[in-house]
Motif scaffolding. Structure first.
Motif, PDB file in Angstrom:
ATOM      1  N   ILE A 175      35.115  29.789 -54.313  1.00 28.85           N
ATOM      2  CA  ILE A 175      35.640  30.269 -55.729  1.00 28.85           C
ATOM      3  C   ILE A 175      36.842  31.448 -55.349  1.00 28.85           C
ATOM      4  O   ILE A 175      37.648  31.586 -55.970  1.00 28.85           O
ATOM      5  CB  ILE A 175      34.733  30.498 -56.861  1.00 28.85           C
ATOM      6  N   PRO A 176      35.936  32.671 -54.689  1.00 21.66           N
ATOM      7  CA  PRO A 176      36.874  33.835 -54.522  1.00 21.66           C
ATOM      8  C   PRO A 176      37.984  33.462 -53.685  1.00 21.66           C
ATOM      9  O   PRO A 176      39.203  33.853 -54.075  1.00 21.66           O
ATOM     10  CB  PRO A 176      36.010  34.598 -53.999  1.00 21.66           C
ATOM     11  N   ILE A 177      38.004  32.606 -52.716  1.00 20.93           N
ATOM     12  CA  ILE A 177      39.111  32.247 -52.061  1.00 20.93           C
ATOM     13  C   ILE A 177      40.174  31.300 -52.751  1.00 20.93           C
ATOM     14  O   ILE A 177      41.593  31.753 -52.478  1.00 20.93           O
ATOM     15  CB  ILE A 177      38.776  31.361 -50.633  1.00 20.93           C
ATOM     16  N   TYR A 178      39.627  30.690 -53.687  1.00 23.37           N
ATOM     17  CA  TYR A 178      40.614  29.758 -54.682  1.00 23.37           C
ATOM     18  C   TYR A 178      41.498  30.850 -55.363  1.00 23.37           C
ATOM     19  O   TYR A 178      42.580  30.928 -55.506  1.00 23.37           O
ATOM     20  CB  TYR A 178      39.759  28.645 -55.505  1.00 23.37           C
ATOM     21  N   ILE A 179      40.628  31.811 -55.842  1.00 25.19           N
ATOM     22  CA  ILE A 179      41.323  32.888 -56.869  1.00 25.19           C
ATOM     23  C   ILE A 179      42.396  33.645 -56.107  1.00 25.19           C
ATOM     24  O   ILE A 179      43.434  33.845 -56.440  1.00 25.19           O
ATOM     25  CB  ILE A 179      40.215  33.706 -57.599  1.00 25.19           C
ATOM     26  N   LEU A 180      41.876  34.041 -54.692  1.00 27.03           N
ATOM     27  CA  LEU A 180      42.672  34.692 -53.545  1.00 27.03           C
ATOM     28  C   LEU A 180      43.933  33.904 -53.652  1.00 27.03           C
ATOM     29  O   LEU A 180      45.170  34.505 -53.783  1.00 27.03           O
ATOM     30  CB  LEU A 180      41.964  35.161 -52.630  1.00 27.03           C
ATOM     31  N   THR A 181      43.814  32.882 -53.293  1.00 30.33           N
ATOM     32  CA  THR A 181      44.957  31.886 -52.993  1.00 30.33           C
ATOM     33  C   THR A 181      45.939  31.878 -54.129  1.00 30.33           C
ATOM     34  O   THR A 181      47.198  31.729 -53.694  1.00 30.33           O
ATOM     35  CB  THR A 181      44.514  30.328 -52.486  1.00 30.33           C
ATOM     36  N   ASN A 182      45.479  31.655 -55.294  1.00 31.21           N
ATOM     37  CA  ASN A 182      46.229  31.733 -56.320  1.00 31.21           C
ATOM     38  C   ASN A 182      47.033  32.861 -56.749  1.00 31.21           C
ATOM     39  O   ASN A 182      48.267  33.077 -56.905  1.00 31.21           O
ATOM     40  CB  ASN A 182      45.491  31.373 -57.597  1.00 31.21           C
ATOM     41  N   MET A 238      47.852  35.169 -54.186  1.00 30.23           N
ATOM     42  CA  MET A 238      48.662  34.928 -52.918  1.00 30.23           C
ATOM     43  C   MET A 238      50.070  34.261 -53.134  1.00 30.23           C
ATOM     44  O   MET A 238      50.838  34.031 -52.332  1.00 30.23           O
ATOM     45  CB  MET A 238      48.037  35.105 -51.856  1.00 30.23           C
ATOM     46  N   LYS A 239      50.065  33.446 -54.267  1.00 30.70           N
ATOM     47  CA  LYS A 239      50.955  32.352 -54.638  1.00 30.70           C
ATOM     48  C   LYS A 239      51.022  31.542 -53.654  1.00 30.70           C
ATOM     49  O   LYS A 239      52.305  30.912 -53.191  1.00 30.70           O
ATOM     50  CB  LYS A 239      52.289  33.079 -55.012  1.00 30.70           C
ATOM     51  N   ILE A 240      50.123  31.078 -52.867  1.00 28.95           N
ATOM     52  CA  ILE A 240      50.366  29.992 -51.709  1.00 28.95           C
ATOM     53  C   ILE A 240      49.363  28.885 -52.256  1.00 28.95           C
ATOM     54  O   ILE A 240      49.040  27.996 -51.310  1.00 28.95           O
ATOM     55  CB  ILE A 240      49.803  30.688 -50.421  1.00 28.95           C
ATOM     56  N   TYR A 241      48.698  28.715 -53.281  1.00 31.98           N
ATOM     57  CA  TYR A 241      48.009  27.595 -53.756  1.00 31.98           C
ATOM     58  C   TYR A 241      48.887  26.384 -53.445  1.00 31.98           C
ATOM     59  O   TYR A 241      49.956  26.465 -53.679  1.00 31.98           O
ATOM     60  CB  TYR A 241      47.589  27.688 -55.150  1.00 31.98           C
ATOM     61  N   ALA A 260      47.749  27.986 -47.453  1.00 29.44           N
ATOM     62  CA  ALA A 260      46.567  28.163 -48.284  1.00 29.44           C
ATOM     63  C   ALA A 260      45.339  27.810 -47.444  1.00 29.44           C
ATOM     64  O   ALA A 260      43.993  28.360 -47.420  1.00 29.44           O
ATOM     65  CB  ALA A 260      46.545  27.354 -49.444  1.00 29.44           C
ATOM     66  N   LEU A 261      45.371  26.721 -46.717  1.00 25.96           N
ATOM     67  CA  LEU A 261      44.238  26.167 -45.846  1.00 25.96           C
ATOM     68  C   LEU A 261      44.050  26.981 -44.422  1.00 25.96           C
ATOM     69  O   LEU A 261      42.757  27.255 -43.899  1.00 25.96           O
ATOM     70  CB  LEU A 261      44.289  24.797 -45.425  1.00 25.96           C
ATOM     71  N   ILE A 262      45.273  27.373 -43.880  1.00 22.36           N
ATOM     72  CA  ILE A 262      45.068  28.094 -42.572  1.00 22.36           C
ATOM     73  C   ILE A 262      44.071  29.255 -42.667  1.00 22.36           C
ATOM     74  O   ILE A 262      43.440  29.560 -41.615  1.00 22.36           O
ATOM     75  CB  ILE A 262      46.271  28.174 -41.892  1.00 22.36           C
ATOM     76  N   PHE A 313      37.299  22.630 -48.712  1.00 21.18           N
ATOM     77  CA  PHE A 313      38.228  23.715 -49.229  1.00 21.18           C
ATOM     78  C   PHE A 313      39.714  23.132 -49.461  1.00 21.18           C
ATOM     79  O   PHE A 313      40.545  23.345 -50.171  1.00 21.18           O
ATOM     80  CB  PHE A 313      38.489  24.709 -47.777  1.00 21.18           C
ATOM     81  N   ALA A 314      40.034  21.953 -48.741  1.00 25.95           N
ATOM     82  CA  ALA A 314      41.293  21.116 -48.901  1.00 25.95           C
ATOM     83  C   ALA A 314      41.164  20.510 -50.189  1.00 25.95           C
ATOM     84  O   ALA A 314      42.278  20.610 -50.921  1.00 25.95           O
ATOM     85  CB  ALA A 314      41.472  20.004 -47.860  1.00 25.95           C
ATOM     86  N   LEU A 315      39.859  20.160 -50.676  1.00 35.15           N
ATOM     87  CA  LEU A 315      39.950  19.742 -52.176  1.00 35.15           C
ATOM     88  C   LEU A 315      40.321  20.756 -53.332  1.00 35.15           C
ATOM     89  O   LEU A 315      41.078  20.622 -54.190  1.00 35.15           O
ATOM     90  CB  LEU A 315      38.643  19.124 -52.346  1.00 35.15           C
ATOM     91  N   VAL A 316      39.956  22.061 -53.043  1.00 35.96           N
ATOM     92  CA  VAL A 316      40.211  23.054 -53.857  1.00 35.96           C
ATOM     93  C   VAL A 316      41.333  23.863 -53.841  1.00 35.96           C
ATOM     94  O   VAL A 316      41.863  24.154 -54.920  1.00 35.96           O
ATOM     95  CB  VAL A 316      39.000  24.120 -53.872  1.00 35.96           C
ATOM     96  N   LEU A 317      41.778  23.880 -52.685  1.00 35.81           N
ATOM     97  CA  LEU A 317      43.089  24.727 -52.215  1.00 35.81           C
ATOM     98  C   LEU A 317      44.579  23.994 -52.298  1.00 35.81           C
ATOM     99  O   LEU A 317      45.555  24.410 -52.288  1.00 35.81           O
ATOM    100  CB  LEU A 317      43.028  25.720 -50.960  1.00 35.81           C
ATOM    101  N   THR A 318      44.343  22.590 -52.575  1.00 36.41           N
ATOM    102  CA  THR A 318      45.470  21.909 -52.399  1.00 36.41           C
ATOM    103  C   THR A 318      45.352  20.737 -53.574  1.00 36.41           C
ATOM    104  O   THR A 318      44.326  20.616 -54.125  1.00 36.41           O
ATOM    105  CB  THR A 318      45.991  21.255 -51.428  1.00 36.41           C
ATOM    106  N   SER A 319      46.617  20.420 -54.006  1.00 30.04           N
ATOM    107  CA  SER A 319      46.438  19.330 -55.259  1.00 30.04           C
ATOM    108  C   SER A 319      47.232  18.336 -55.222  1.00 30.04           C
ATOM    109  O   SER A 319      47.155  17.212 -55.770  1.00 30.04           O
ATOM    110  CB  SER A 319      46.590  20.072 -56.552  1.00 30.04           C
TER     111      SER A 319
END
Lengths: 296, 275
Positions: free
Chosen positions: B122-129, B131-134, B139-141, B211-217
């Motif tokens: 969850i924190p990485i998801y928030i961080l990714t958003n 950082m505007k790299i969602y 975002a995955l790397i 992580f791929a499920l959460v960080l990409t759409s």
């Protein structure tokens, strides 16, 4: 003196430079998120609105009274026991048989590895259709064997779904533990077998007196791996049932994911994640020391 | 007591049964991928396709399969290169350099192996958003590299510790700098460990799901496991097409396995044996 000092400075700068990328990445993607997770667990937040509402320990108290969470934890524990009871004996047996066959059985080894090459998602989707009551492979085979009465709605029936999914997970992991034990068996010195042979040992005695005792450290390691793995398991359950029907296959990780990303309760999701962290870390430490003391 | 020959019969019987259990699902997958929907619905599921068709594979190719494949190749290969670089640099310091915090830092990083990565989701998801790299491969790397570091640093450090000190001393007398020592001596000698670490992380990340499920759409940015997920959501009733997708998604790993069986297996096991 000055020269030595500057050499030392360069040395320390070098060390810092070499460690920096790893330390920064671990700080940003592991340490900070763990702290953040515990921090977020004290808020009500949908993950979108700029406003997080501070609720103190309300999420934790809710979690204590959340029957779904306890049910999920119960499933995790059932899952630990089932995987240990099913995976370990079969993996050990296969490893011993393959080890005794030597090079001749290499073809079997390769055939047994196949499930390891497939991603969990692919396995999950494949078995969803194997379990399909109408055109799945399983009902097809049962039909062919005139055992139609055994056919079930494998994933749709809350009483059976959990076991159906666990069976697939065992199918996926048995080869993994099998290789693990094959590697351990290959370390047993050949002389032990030869000595036993001179004493007229039977096949069974080889197993109980030589192979099993010498495998026991590896079995312990495998059990810890399986324990931790079962506590944080997510992939196949989510792909095959999404935790359903009616939470029958729910695990802590699927419940955490759904709370945070389907119900948009980031605070509560973080509470579940933090609870998982506490449970898994404790279990890991206890298991580690329990097995270590016995060895000493 | 059974005689040796009888026991061998039982061995073979058991191995044969397990071969069926382990591999029949793959035959079902491959056979079904060559059937039409009609044939699947009308005939027996376990039967060999009467008129094999490649139509299902064409359906898969018309979709985003190659895009998912491309994303997987990029995400995994960039991550593995970065993992090898970052972890070997850190391992070099931990294994070969003396400094005050060496043991403390190393133990802390190794403890990271025991952390359930879900707690970071969850924190990485928030961080990714933030950082505007969602929804990007980038975002995955980040998480892929970072979460692989504890294990990789552990394997490499333990390996580098075994390299004889004499080689290093000879190089130092020749005036070799720390960087040259790392790049010209330790790194080449660590090749076997680097390969193991590379394969271990490569196979793990190739199949990574949550992580791929959460960080990409979007399909444009998703990796192969998510491709399977998206495809079965979209083509839920077209089982033969889904089986074609699954068969294709297995191929890269199967080819890799055929090319380097022993290394692949050793690599896959690296994490476990050390755990």
């Amino acid at each position: 003196m000055g020269k030595e000092r500057s050499a030392k400075l360069w040395h320390n700068m070098g060390i810092l430079l070499f460690l920096a990328p790893a330390l920064i990445l671990i700080g940003v993607y592991i340490i900070w998120p763990i702290i953040m997770s515990f921090n977020l667990s004290r808020f009500d937040w949908d993950g979108i609105s700029p406003q997080k509402i501070y609720v103190g320990f309300k999420n934790w108290i809710d979690l204590m009274h959340d029957t779904i969470f306890w049910h999920a934890l119960g499933n995790n524990i059932k899952f630990i026991i089932l995987s240990l009871v099913i995976e370990m004996p079969i993996a050990i047996l296969l490893a011993v048989l393959l080890d005794r066959g030597g090079k001749k059985f290499d073809i079997f080894k390769s055939l047994f590895y196949l499930p390891m090459l497939m991603s969990s998602v692919a396995i999950g989707v494949l078995f969803k259709y194997i379990y399909d009551p109408q055109f799945g492979l399983l009902s097809g085979i049962l039909n062919f064997l005139h055992l139609d009465f055994l056919a079930q709605d494998w994933l749709g029936d809350p009483k059976i779904a959990f076991y159906s999914v666990v069976a697939v997970i065992c199918w996926q992991y048995i080869p993994f533990y099998m290789i693990f034990f094959i590697a351990a068996l290959s370390n047993i010195p050949q002389e032990l077998y030869e000595a036993a042979k001179i004493d007229g040992a039977t096949q069974g005695q080889y197993f109980w007196k030589i192979e099993l005792p010498l495998l026991s450290p590896s079995i312990k390691t495998a059990c810890i791996l399986s324990l931790i793995g079962s506590l944080k398991y997510f992939d196949l359950i989510y792909v095959m049932t999404e935790g359903g029907p009616s939470n029958a296959t729910e695990l802590m990780a699927t419940y955490m994911y759904k709370s945070a990303f389907a119900s948009f309760k980031m605070g509560y999701g973080s509470t579940i994640a933090s609870a998982m962290f506490i449970i898994i870390t404790t279990a890991g430490i206890v298991a580690y020391f329990a097995t270590r003391q016995k060895e000493a | 007591m059974a005689t040796g020959k009888e026991i061998k019969k039982w061995y073979f019987a058991f191995l044969a049964i397990w071969t069926l259990i382990a591999d029949i699902p793959f035959l079902f997958m491959a056979f079904t991928s060559l059937k039409t929907q009609m044939e699947l619905l009308m005939g027996n599921t376990w039967q060999i396709p009467k008129k094999p068709t490649i139509g299902n594979y064409l359906t898969v190719f018309e979709g985003s399969f190659f895009n998912y494949l491309k994303n997987s190749v990029i995400a995994v290969s960039v991550s593995v290169v970065l993992i090898l670089l970052v972890s070997s640099m850190a391992a070099f310091v931990f294994a070969r350099m003396k400094f005050g915090l060496n043991n403390v830092l190393y133990s802390l990083i190794i403890a990271g192996m025991a952390i359930p990565i879900h707690v970071t989701l969850i924190p990485i998801y928030i961080l990714t958003n933030k950082m505007k790299i969602y929804d990007s491969i980038l975002a995955l790397i980040g998480p892929y590299v970072a979460l692989s570091l504890p294990m990789s640093i552990f394997i490499l450090t333990e390996f580098m510790r075994e390299i004889p000190i004499e080689l290093e001393e000879a190089a130092k007398i020749d005036g070799c700098s720390m960087f040259r020592l790392y790049s010209n001596i330790i790194l080449p000698l660590s090749r076997p460990a680097l390969i193991t670490v590379g394969i271990y992380n490569g196979t793990y990340l190739w199949n990574e799901f949550i992580f791929a499920l959460v960080l990409t759409s979007t399909p444009e940015k998703r990796t192969l496991p998510l491709g399977i997920w998206d495809f079965q959501t979209k083509y839920g009733s077209d089982i033969p097409a889904i089986m074609a997708f699954l068969t294709l998604s297995l191929l890269p790993m199967l080819i890799a396995y055929i090319l380097g069986q022993d290394k692949i297996i050793k690599g896959m096991m690296a994490g476990a044996v050390k755990g």
